[in-house]
Design an enzyme around this catalytic site. Structure first.
Site, PDB file in Angstrom:
ATOM      1  N   PHE A  75     -14.489 -16.847  17.321  1.00 24.07           N
ATOM      2  CA  PHE A  75     -13.847 -17.442  16.158  1.00 24.07           C
ATOM      3  C   PHE A  75     -13.718 -18.951  16.347  1.00 24.07           C
ATOM      4  O   PHE A  75     -13.525 -19.447  17.459  1.00 24.07           O
ATOM      5  CB  PHE A  75     -12.463 -16.834  15.934  1.00 24.07           C
ATOM      6  CG  PHE A  75     -12.503 -15.397  15.528  1.00 24.07           C
ATOM      7  CD1 PHE A  75     -13.326 -14.976  14.488  1.00 24.07           C
ATOM      8  CD2 PHE A  75     -11.723 -14.447  16.177  1.00 24.07           C
ATOM      9  CE1 PHE A  75     -13.366 -13.648  14.105  1.00 24.07           C
ATOM     10  CE2 PHE A  75     -11.757 -13.117  15.808  1.00 24.07           C
ATOM     11  CZ  PHE A  75     -12.584 -12.715  14.763  1.00 24.07           C
ATOM     12  N   SER A  86      -5.972 -23.222  23.930  1.00 27.06           N
ATOM     13  CA  SER A  86      -6.947 -22.272  24.446  1.00 27.06           C
ATOM     14  C   SER A  86      -7.133 -21.103  23.484  1.00 27.06           C
ATOM     15  O   SER A  86      -6.172 -20.591  22.917  1.00 27.06           O
ATOM     16  CB  SER A  86      -6.480 -21.741  25.807  1.00 27.06           C
ATOM     17  OG  SER A  86      -7.208 -20.607  26.197  1.00 27.06           O
ATOM     18  N   LYS A  87      -8.395 -20.695  23.311  1.00 28.38           N
ATOM     19  CA  LYS A  87      -8.672 -19.509  22.502  1.00 28.38           C
ATOM     20  C   LYS A  87      -7.994 -18.275  23.088  1.00 28.38           C
ATOM     21  O   LYS A  87      -7.537 -17.393  22.374  1.00 28.38           O
ATOM     22  CB  LYS A  87     -10.182 -19.255  22.440  1.00 28.38           C
ATOM     23  CG  LYS A  87     -10.952 -20.169  21.513  1.00 28.38           C
ATOM     24  CD  LYS A  87     -12.408 -19.748  21.475  1.00 28.38           C
ATOM     25  CE  LYS A  87     -13.228 -20.628  20.553  1.00 28.38           C
ATOM     26  NZ  LYS A  87     -14.653 -20.209  20.499  1.00 28.38           N
ATOM     27  N   ARG A  88      -7.956 -18.224  24.420  1.00 23.77           N
ATOM     28  CA  ARG A  88      -7.435 -17.020  25.079  1.00 23.77           C
ATOM     29  C   ARG A  88      -5.916 -16.985  25.111  1.00 23.77           C
ATOM     30  O   ARG A  88      -5.309 -15.919  25.019  1.00 23.77           O
ATOM     31  CB  ARG A  88      -7.991 -16.934  26.507  1.00 23.77           C
ATOM     32  CG  ARG A  88      -9.491 -16.683  26.557  1.00 23.77           C
ATOM     33  CD  ARG A  88      -9.975 -16.580  27.986  1.00 23.77           C
ATOM     34  NE  ARG A  88      -9.836 -17.842  28.692  1.00 23.77           N
ATOM     35  CZ  ARG A  88     -10.737 -18.819  28.642  1.00 23.77           C
ATOM     36  NH1 ARG A  88     -11.817 -18.676  27.912  1.00 23.77           N
ATOM     37  NH2 ARG A  88     -10.556 -19.940  29.328  1.00 23.77           N
ATOM     38  N   LYS A  89      -5.263 -18.148  25.225  1.00 17.55           N
ATOM     39  CA  LYS A  89      -3.815 -18.170  25.411  1.00 17.55           C
ATOM     40  C   LYS A  89      -3.038 -18.503  24.139  1.00 17.55           C
ATOM     41  O   LYS A  89      -1.862 -18.186  24.047  1.00 17.55           O
ATOM     42  CB  LYS A  89      -3.460 -19.195  26.499  1.00 17.55           C
ATOM     43  CG  LYS A  89      -4.031 -18.865  27.872  1.00 17.55           C
ATOM     44  CD  LYS A  89      -3.646 -19.937  28.878  1.00 17.55           C
ATOM     45  CE  LYS A  89      -4.210 -19.634  30.264  1.00 17.55           C
ATOM     46  NZ  LYS A  89      -3.860 -20.707  31.244  1.00 17.55           N
TER      47      LYS A  89
END
Length: 496
Positions: free
Chosen positions: A19, A263-266
């Protein structure tokens, strides 16, 4: 901005690996504003040469997210243009990158490296054991002749193609974000980067540079994480004998606490999530423009035309920006309040349909009723997604609330029941059913019952809506209508 030789041409070139990150939208926005400010062109190019990280559907998300924010492009895979195709995998199939690799090999600026990744790791380990703090790979084949490389290739040995970085001298470039400051890198601190993978697919360093040149980019506006890679790109430009574009590396966006990049992950920073939560594209666009850029020390709210007129690279700061979701939320609320009622009603429809409170598509009657509900929430919304919870009592029948919700502080069940019975009797006689008359009637009743208005109003609010939180009571009752309001009050009375 281009030394008078060409119109401004910039690009946003995301990789479809997931995304679209909100930081990517900020970079795209800066490019777009720069192009529009100078009357130039903005190009969208998809860089999909990373086969391992490619995510199906990500390209569609990128396009949808950029269009939702309000960005359009003059050239791209979906609108065409004189430099098509605008998808790197398709350009790879046409042999565009391979032709440039062959040129670098023939001119001695690149070489075929047959060293395996495992052997490179062994070399790195051995170098560290000797006290080398920073291992810089330079392949033993860099001095081979073309014939030697061809002979090894003929054996079927896998290889990559690497850039033959100079071992002495310096590589220099200027950065607009840093005021045109010259950045100088000692070449002996660099290593021979991969240009072509063993699969035959070009890496970013080669593919983007070839495309930027062939697509006639005048300015490269990208994130500051690419500063360390820029010396390699400068070397490649020199190797091809091409004119350098102008570089501008925009600051990173840090997390709210300042500890690292968004961050995309966090972090919840996928662009499509802001649509889902009910942010207005104009609010998000305005906020993102201020992430690393400012017009002055006081102006925050700006229209798109104002942003285009005012945006210049010299106002982009080199220091990192910091994400502030509270400030974004506040700005979104301000933009919602600036909407005309008809426009807000139209923007609420998808959220109410998604909550299954109205049809998809809504009927004409549903549209009209939602427009009637807008004044109840117009001043309260900060995200459009809040509307279903605030309006559910108007769009769906409710169950009679529990007794403990109905009973206000310093009241008991008998007193609450008596208050509701008295309210139903008074409200039934109200004529016309108008918010001003409704409010006055209930205020007089509260005084007659010896209750605070907050106690009586709180009880009636829960009875009529099923919730302690709702738009103002007089407006709520007016929109519910006499029959529905009285039916709910009587049903709540029966609970007690």
């Amino acid at each position: 901005m281009t030394d008078g030789t060409a119109p401004v041409r910039v690009r946003f070139a995301p990789s479809p690996t997931g995304f679209l990150h909100i930081g990517g939208v900020r970079t795209a926005l800066f490019n777009w504003l720069f192009a529009r400010h100078h009357g130039g062109q903005f190009i969208l190019r998809l860089e999909d040469t990373d086969e391992k990280r490619f995510v199906a559907g990500a390209a569609n998300d990128i396009v949808a997210s950029l269009r939702w924010v309000g960005l359009n492009w003059d050239e791209g895979h979906d609108v065409g243009g004189p430099h098509a195709p605008y998808i790197q995998s398709q350009r790879h199939e046409l042999g565009i990158y391979q032709a440039h690799v062959e040129y670098l090999l023939k001119t001695g600026w690149a070489y075929k490296s047959f060293v395996t990744p495992e052997a490179i790791e062994e070399m790195k380990t051995a170098a560290m054991a000797r006290g080398v703090k920073s291992f810089r790979f330079r392949g033993p084949e860099r001095d081979w002749s073309l014939e030697q490389m061809a002979a090894e290739e003929a054996k079927g040995t896998p290889y990559t193609v690497r850039l033959k970085v100079p071992t002495d001298g310096v590589t220099e470039f200027h950065d607009l974000v840093r005021g045109g400051e010259e950045i100088s890198i000692e070449n002996d601190t660099l290593y021979d980067i991969v240009l072509l993978k063993s699969s035959g697919m070009p890496v970013y360093h080669l593919a983007h540079l070839v495309d930027d040149h062939l697509m006639e980019m005048t300015h490269i506006i990208r994130g500051e994480e690419w500063v360390p890679s820029t010396p390699y790109h400068i070397i490649l430009y020199h190797a091809f004998g091409w004119r350098l574009p102008i570089f501008a590396h925009v600051p990173n966006i840090l997390r709210q606490d300042g500890r690292g990049k968004l961050s995309k992950r966090k972090d919840d920073v996928a662009t499509n999530r802001f649509w889902e939560r009910g942010y207005l594209p104009e609010a998000l666009r305005n906020y993102l423009a201020l992430q690393g850029w400012s017009y002055d020390d006081r102006t925050e709210m700006m229209t798109l035309d104002e942003l285009i007129e005012r945006f210049t690279i010299d106002r982009v700061q080199a220091s990192p920006a910091r994400w502030n979701p509270d400030k974004l939320l506040d700005m979104n609320g301000k933009y919602i309040r600036m909407l005309a009622p008809d426009e807000l009603a139209a923007r609420l429809l998808p959220f109410l349909s998604r909550a299954e409170l109205i049809g998809d598509p809504p009927t004409a009657d549903e549209r009209a009723y939602v427009r009637q509900l807008v004044p109840l929430v117009h001043e309260r919304l900060k995200e459009l997604s809040e509307a279903p919870d605030l309006l559910v009592c108007f769009l769906r029948e409710i169950e009679p609330p529990a007794a403990d919700l109905l009973i206000q502080k310093k009241m008991d069940a008998d007193g609450t029941r008596a208050a509701l019975e008295a309210a139903a009797a008074r409200l039934e006689a109200v004529e016309p059913w108008d918010r001003a008359i409704l409010e006055e009637t209930l205020r007089v009743l509260a005084e007659a019952l010896g209750l605070k208005t907050g106690q009586l109003f709180g009880t009636i609010r829960v009875a009529a809506t099923g919730s302690k939180v709702s738009p103002p009571l007089d407006e709520t009752l007016e929109v519910l209508g006499r029959a529905r309001a009285l039916q709910r009050i009587r049903a709540a009375t029966a609970v007690l």
